[in-house]
Design an enzyme around this catalytic site. Sequence first.
Site, PDB file in Angstrom:
ATOM      1  N   HIS A 218       0.824  -1.205   0.000  1.00  0.00           N
ATOM      2  CA  HIS A 218       0.000   0.000   0.000  1.00  0.00           C
ATOM      3  C   HIS A 218       0.864   1.264   0.000  1.00  0.00           C
ATOM      4  O   HIS A 218       0.600   2.213  -0.733  1.00  0.00           O
ATOM      5  CB  HIS A 218      -0.949   0.009   1.190  1.00  0.00           C
ATOM      6  CG  HIS A 218      -1.592   1.330   1.346  1.00  0.00           C
ATOM      7  ND1 HIS A 218      -2.587   1.753   0.498  1.00  0.00           N
ATOM      8  CD2 HIS A 218      -1.318   2.366   2.160  1.00  0.00           C
ATOM      9  CE1 HIS A 218      -2.907   2.977   0.819  1.00  0.00           C
ATOM     10  NE2 HIS A 218      -2.164   3.378   1.823  1.00  0.00           N
TER      11      HIS A 218
ATOM     12  N   ARG B 212      -4.761  -6.966 -17.971  1.00  0.00           N
ATOM     13  CA  ARG B 212      -4.733  -8.303 -17.364  1.00  0.00           C
ATOM     14  C   ARG B 212      -6.095  -8.562 -16.720  1.00  0.00           C
ATOM     15  O   ARG B 212      -6.334  -8.139 -15.600  1.00  0.00           O
ATOM     16  CB  ARG B 212      -3.651  -8.388 -16.283  1.00  0.00           C
ATOM     17  CG  ARG B 212      -2.222  -8.361 -16.794  1.00  0.00           C
ATOM     18  CD  ARG B 212      -1.267  -8.511 -15.617  1.00  0.00           C
ATOM     19  NE  ARG B 212       0.066  -8.913 -16.020  1.00  0.00           N
ATOM     20  CZ  ARG B 212       1.090  -8.067 -16.174  1.00  0.00           C
ATOM     21  NH1 ARG B 212       0.927  -6.791 -15.953  1.00  0.00           N
ATOM     22  NH2 ARG B 212       2.282  -8.516 -16.539  1.00  0.00           N
TER      23      ARG B 212
ATOM     24  N   ARG C  34      -6.346  -8.990 -22.669  1.00  0.00           N
ATOM     25  CA  ARG C  34      -5.889 -10.383 -22.666  1.00  0.00           C
ATOM     26  C   ARG C  34      -6.940 -11.256 -21.990  1.00  0.00           C
ATOM     27  O   ARG C  34      -7.451 -10.907 -20.927  1.00  0.00           O
ATOM     28  CB  ARG C  34      -4.575 -10.485 -21.897  1.00  0.00           C
ATOM     29  CG  ARG C  34      -4.152 -11.926 -21.703  1.00  0.00           C
ATOM     30  CD  ARG C  34      -2.809 -12.030 -21.071  1.00  0.00           C
ATOM     31  NE  ARG C  34      -2.868 -11.833 -19.629  1.00  0.00           N
ATOM     32  CZ  ARG C  34      -1.787 -11.803 -18.850  1.00  0.00           C
ATOM     33  NH1 ARG C  34      -0.590 -11.905 -19.393  1.00  0.00           N
ATOM     34  NH2 ARG C  34      -1.892 -11.644 -17.568  1.00  0.00           N
TER      35      ARG C  34
ATOM     36  N   GLU D  54       4.888 -16.034 -25.551  1.00  0.00           N
ATOM     37  CA  GLU D  54       5.585 -16.136 -24.266  1.00  0.00           C
ATOM     38  C   GLU D  54       6.090 -17.544 -24.013  1.00  0.00           C
ATOM     39  O   GLU D  54       6.684 -17.835 -22.990  1.00  0.00           O
ATOM     40  CB  GLU D  54       4.692 -15.645 -23.119  1.00  0.00           C
ATOM     41  CG  GLU D  54       3.316 -16.223 -23.080  1.00  0.00           C
ATOM     42  CD  GLU D  54       2.409 -15.581 -22.020  1.00  0.00           C
ATOM     43  OE1 GLU D  54       2.917 -14.892 -21.111  1.00  0.00           O
ATOM     44  OE2 GLU D  54       1.194 -15.783 -22.097  1.00  0.00           O
TER      45      GLU D  54
ATOM     46  N   ASP E 113       7.306 -14.309 -19.080  1.00  0.00           N
ATOM     47  CA  ASP E 113       7.296 -15.766 -19.184  1.00  0.00           C
ATOM     48  C   ASP E 113       8.299 -16.272 -20.214  1.00  0.00           C
ATOM     49  O   ASP E 113       8.963 -17.284 -19.991  1.00  0.00           O
ATOM     50  CB  ASP E 113       5.883 -16.259 -19.543  1.00  0.00           C
ATOM     51  CG  ASP E 113       4.996 -16.327 -18.315  1.00  0.00           C
ATOM     52  OD1 ASP E 113       5.485 -16.764 -17.257  1.00  0.00           O
ATOM     53  OD2 ASP E 113       3.820 -15.919 -18.393  1.00  0.00           O
TER      54      ASP E 113
ATOM     55  N   ARG F 114      10.689 -17.277 -12.747  1.00  0.00           N
ATOM     56  CA  ARG F 114      10.653 -15.819 -12.601  1.00  0.00           C
ATOM     57  C   ARG F 114      10.413 -15.379 -11.155  1.00  0.00           C
ATOM     58  O   ARG F 114      10.613 -14.230 -10.804  1.00  0.00           O
ATOM     59  CB  ARG F 114       9.589 -15.211 -13.532  1.00  0.00           C
ATOM     60  CG  ARG F 114       8.189 -15.622 -13.223  1.00  0.00           C
ATOM     61  CD  ARG F 114       7.228 -15.265 -14.347  1.00  0.00           C
ATOM     62  NE  ARG F 114       6.443 -14.072 -14.072  1.00  0.00           N
ATOM     63  CZ  ARG F 114       5.403 -13.652 -14.794  1.00  0.00           C
ATOM     64  NH1 ARG F 114       5.045 -14.335 -15.884  1.00  0.00           N
ATOM     65  NH2 ARG F 114       4.741 -12.591 -14.498  1.00  0.00           N
TER      66      ARG F 114
ATOM     67  N   CYS G 234       4.644  -6.731 -24.122  1.00  0.00           N
ATOM     68  CA  CYS G 234       3.972  -6.247 -22.920  1.00  0.00           C
ATOM     69  C   CYS G 234       4.611  -6.773 -21.645  1.00  0.00           C
ATOM     70  O   CYS G 234       4.136  -6.506 -20.555  1.00  0.00           O
ATOM     71  CB  CYS G 234       2.489  -6.589 -22.963  1.00  0.00           C
ATOM     72  SG  CYS G 234       2.209  -8.365 -23.080  1.00  0.00           S
TER      73      CYS G 234
HETATM   74  C1  PEP Z   1       4.443 -11.876 -19.634  1.00  0.00           C
HETATM   75  O1  PEP Z   1       4.511 -13.088 -19.404  1.00  0.00           O
HETATM   76  O2  PEP Z   1       5.391 -11.206 -20.092  1.00  0.00           O
HETATM   77  C2  PEP Z   1       3.214 -11.137 -19.343  1.00  0.00           C
HETATM   78  C3  PEP Z   1       3.068  -9.885 -19.709  1.00  0.00           C
HETATM   79  O3  PEP Z   1       2.243 -11.788 -18.667  1.00  0.00           O
HETATM   80  P1  PEP Z   1       2.214 -12.024 -17.078  1.00  0.00           P
HETATM   81  O4  PEP Z   1       3.321 -11.209 -16.478  1.00  0.00           O
HETATM   82  O5  PEP Z   1       0.856 -11.589 -16.657  1.00  0.00           O
HETATM   83  O6  PEP Z   1       2.436 -13.489 -17.010  1.00  0.00           O
HETATM   84 MG    MG Z   2       2.750 -14.282 -19.029  1.00  0.00          MG
END
Ligand code: PEP
Ligand code: MG
Length: 545
Positions: free
Chosen positions: A187, A294, A330, A429, A453, A463, A500
């Site tokens: 926050h 998202r 998406r 991805e 991803d 990640r 993205c």
């Molecule tokens: C990604 O995988 O780069 C992506 C934008 O999707 P997310 O981070 O929501 O998996």
């Molecule tokens: Mg992703």
Amino acid sequence: MKKYQGIPASKGYAMGYAVIKQEANYTIEEGAGKGPKEELKRLAAAVECAKEQLVGLREKTAREAGEEAALVFDAHRMFLEDPEFMGEVREAVEGGQNAMAAIQSVAQGYIAIFSTMEDEYLRERAADIQDVSDRVLQNLSGKTKTLEIREPQRVVLAHDLTPSDTAGLEKDLVSAFVTEVGGRTSHTAIMARTLEIPAVVGVTGVLQEVQDGQRMLVDGVSGEVILDPDEAALSAFERAAAAYQKEQKALQSLRSVRTVSRDGKAIEVSGNIGKPADVDAVLAAGGEGIGLYRTEFLYMDRKQLPDEQEQFEAYKTVLEAMDGRPVIIRTLDIGGDKKLPYLPLPEEMNPFLGYRAIRLCLDRPDLFKVQLRALLRAGAYGKLRVMFPMISGLQEFKDAMALAQECREELKQEGITVGEDIQWGIMVEIPAAAVCARELAEHVDFFSIGTNDLIQYTLAADRMSEKVSYLYDPLHPAVLRLIQMTIDGAHACGKWVGMCGEMAGDERAIPKLLAMGLDEFSMSASSILAARSLILDHDAHAASC
Ligand code: PEP
Ligand code: MG
């Protein structure tokens, strides 16, 4: 002088004087207190009083920091109206606990559940439950936390800051926030960015050393916090702050400038959002579109799936707010790190390689078609582009498009208007999609590269894991080659390519991606102006890696 390293949570440089938040000083007794009947009355009065306080804080926050920042207090109020939560508290009182002990124990149970969730956003919501239950406890005890600021240039220091703490502050007197806990989605971090006040979070142990009134330097760019700076530290800080100010001023002048590379290629610099209210920040930063909405946030923090109408309204709100600018929505990307409490998913050894995103949606057309119908309807209200996540091959795209077509026909038969010029694309991805980009490009309208991803799958580096984060390198040649293959595959078929994932806003990567031929960059709103500035200064001529 003493230096601390924390997590930079809101950019900027501030020099100021410490003011430390004192915790409320009450004790929670055991036992039945004044007995169930009386304790239930006390509880009801304290909850009513909390709701009134929340209405006041909501109004003040909306005035000072905008509607989006104020929404947290609606969530707090809803929590106090939640029949399940309040029912458990009342049951505990009826079972012989006093009101304070009951609210404390039930809230701790909820906090324990939220704080172990994998999703960072949901994990941080434990802090909201703590905040709202503290409010009721303070009302019951008659004792309040003190964080009053009367003098200017104060650096607010706390173990953690709650929405109630920050909403009550006199913002003009605050020059920075420093907390011992929290991450970039805490926050404090979100509020500080909204108010454009520098903040550093996760500064372990700082409260043990610092005293009220002590001079401090807060570097919200690097995350460094200095107590009692010496002359050398002070002048280095002043130089960095002046350079930063100059840079910020220059960036602001780019808000309504079109993004065109030095050699004349028009590029779209867009924003990533999680909910309709995030659009404001993208527009304020001069974003040319939404490159990733998202939608899973619509499905989270609730007890059942959102229905078609609710989804339609959310998508329409975004499209209308963007007023003809492109919006990429998406479809549901649930599974992996994102779970829904009301949608049980099988336990898997490797959830990131398992039943998630498009795989789940194609397996559950009952659920997927609700979203596709909402998207098709919303498409009539703006420039909609829809993309499917986690596509590994052509068949998945074809199957998703067949369902979209089925929905389109159903809606038409029902006499409902649908968008006619929606573009349909995929996220690249999974390395397989990048390698087969040329073949896929013949069928899709566009690609958007999801590097978050793509990098983890290419380098086999989770990640989320700090231990292998040294391997998670966006500039690894293998990652760059897959990106190049994706761009080349699309361009060979006359299709456009965006990105993205976080890499799109990475200042080290932007000139390279531009030269590789990327057509659209989508990132968090706060990175848009710096990205635009870099693109204006670089060429988009073709290059290989
Ligand atoms: C990604 O995988 O780069 C992506 C934008 O999707 P997310 O981070 O929501 O998996
Ligand atoms: Mg992703």
